[in-house]
Design an enzyme around this catalytic site. Structure first.
Site, PDB file in Angstrom:
ATOM      1  N   GLU A  81       0.804  -1.214   0.000  1.00 14.25           N
ATOM      2  CA  GLU A  81       0.000   0.000   0.000  1.00 14.25           C
ATOM      3  C   GLU A  81       0.842   1.272   0.000  1.00 14.25           C
ATOM      4  O   GLU A  81       0.312   2.368  -0.217  1.00 14.25           O
ATOM      5  CB  GLU A  81      -0.942  -0.006   1.213  1.00 14.25           C
ATOM      6  CG  GLU A  81      -2.054  -1.048   1.075  1.00 14.25           C
ATOM      7  CD  GLU A  81      -2.911  -1.174   2.318  1.00 14.25           C
ATOM      8  OE1 GLU A  81      -2.501  -0.661   3.376  1.00 14.25           O
ATOM      9  OE2 GLU A  81      -3.981  -1.799   2.240  1.00 14.25           O
ATOM     10  N   GLU A 112       7.529 -21.939   7.678  1.00 16.98           N
ATOM     11  CA  GLU A 112       7.965 -21.050   8.755  1.00 16.98           C
ATOM     12  C   GLU A 112       9.002 -21.695   9.669  1.00 16.98           C
ATOM     13  O   GLU A 112       9.613 -21.017  10.502  1.00 16.98           O
ATOM     14  CB  GLU A 112       6.778 -20.584   9.588  1.00 16.98           C
ATOM     15  CG  GLU A 112       6.121 -21.665  10.428  1.00 16.98           C
ATOM     16  CD  GLU A 112       5.049 -21.086  11.342  1.00 16.98           C
ATOM     17  OE1 GLU A 112       5.165 -21.286  12.566  1.00 16.98           O
ATOM     18  OE2 GLU A 112       4.114 -20.435  10.844  1.00 16.98           O
TER      19      GLU A 112
END
Length: 273
Positions: A81, A112
């Site tokens: 953004e 992960e």
């Protein structure tokens, strides 16, 4: 001090399946109300990290978010953004997630748990001492993130972290830990809820504060935003009208000519001085 995952502790609520929709929504909302107060307590830590980031970015550095699962996705959202909001290059703020782009929409099993892949992912971007890396993990125990920060520390790269547990392994691996202690989740262990909300709030604070410090806002307006749709073009026209006290037609002409709100305003100011 013994490390305790408050994010994994049992919910204060039980028999959720017996609650009405109204009860569920009210209780979730009551828990959500506590999140901004937890963030408030972390402001001094956020301030220290933001100040360090600004110094480095003014010298050509970049900001990297690195995480897994929900935490990784939130970092990617915030990074993605920045270009449309502040008109900066896509490579200035970068979000990385364990498992790569596939993991943005679909979980990649055990990604992960790799202690070396995070650093490898950072190396693909030619990371350097000018850059900053913020590890994001609600639990504070994600190996992918911890391994990346530990290697960054060895390479004299500024590290910060965002976690929702106190004195976690991730905090210990970070030069500037941000700990937002939101407590147990409404659904036990579902850290996409309060922890995720806290992470979103803090990431908004970090990126927005950094960009303002870098001069990407004028007054309170996004004068460097990308004019990528009709809504933003209309917003840009209104900004120019408000700033310069000109007609809508003049504002449209200025924006069409300069294709950027800041450039339109600056050009008009110079012309009419």
């Amino acid at each position: 001090m013994e490390f305790i995952k408050t994010t994994e502790q049992d919910s204060k609520y039980n028999h959720l399946e017996k609650m009405s929709v109204s009860e569920l929504l009210t209780n979730i909302n009551n828990e959500d109300k506590t999140v901004p107060l937890a963030v408030e307590k972390a402001i001094p830590s956020i301030e220290k990290l933001v100040s360090e980031i600004v110094v480095r970015m003014k010298n050509g550095g970049r900001l990297f978010y690195i995480g897994a699962g929900t935490s990784g996705r939130l970092g990617i959202v915030d990074a993605s953004e920045c270009p449309p909001t502040f008109g900066v290059p896509h490579e200035l703020v970068v979000g990385l997630i364990a498992g790569g782009d596939t993991a943005i929409r679909k979980a990649v099993e055990f990604a992960e748990d790799d202690t070396t892949q995070g650093w490898k992912d950072l190396q693909k971007h030619s990371i350097s001492e000018n850059d900053t890396v913020i590890g994001i993990a609600a639990s504070g125990t994600t190996p992918y993130v911890i391994g990346a920060l530990e290697e960054c520390n060895k390479q004299s790269i500024l590290t910060g972290c965002l976690t929702c547990n106190q004195d976690s392994p991730l905090s210990n691996a970070s030069q500037h830990p941000i700990e937002v202690i939101v407590g147990s989740e409404f659904v036990t262990g579902s850290s996409r809820m309060k922890a995720g909300t806290a992470q979103k709030l803090v990431l908004n604070m970090i990126s927005t504060s950094v960009m303002i410090q870098l001069g990407k806002i004028k007054g309170n307006k996004m004068v460097d935003m990308q004019l990528s749709n009709h809504k933003l073009v209309e917003r840009g026209i209104r900004m120019i009208m408000s700033e310069l006290q000109v007609s809508v037609e003049t504002a449209k002409q200025l924006l069409k000519q300069h294709k950027n709100v800041r450039k339109a305003i600056n050009s008009y100011d110079k012309k009419n001085k």
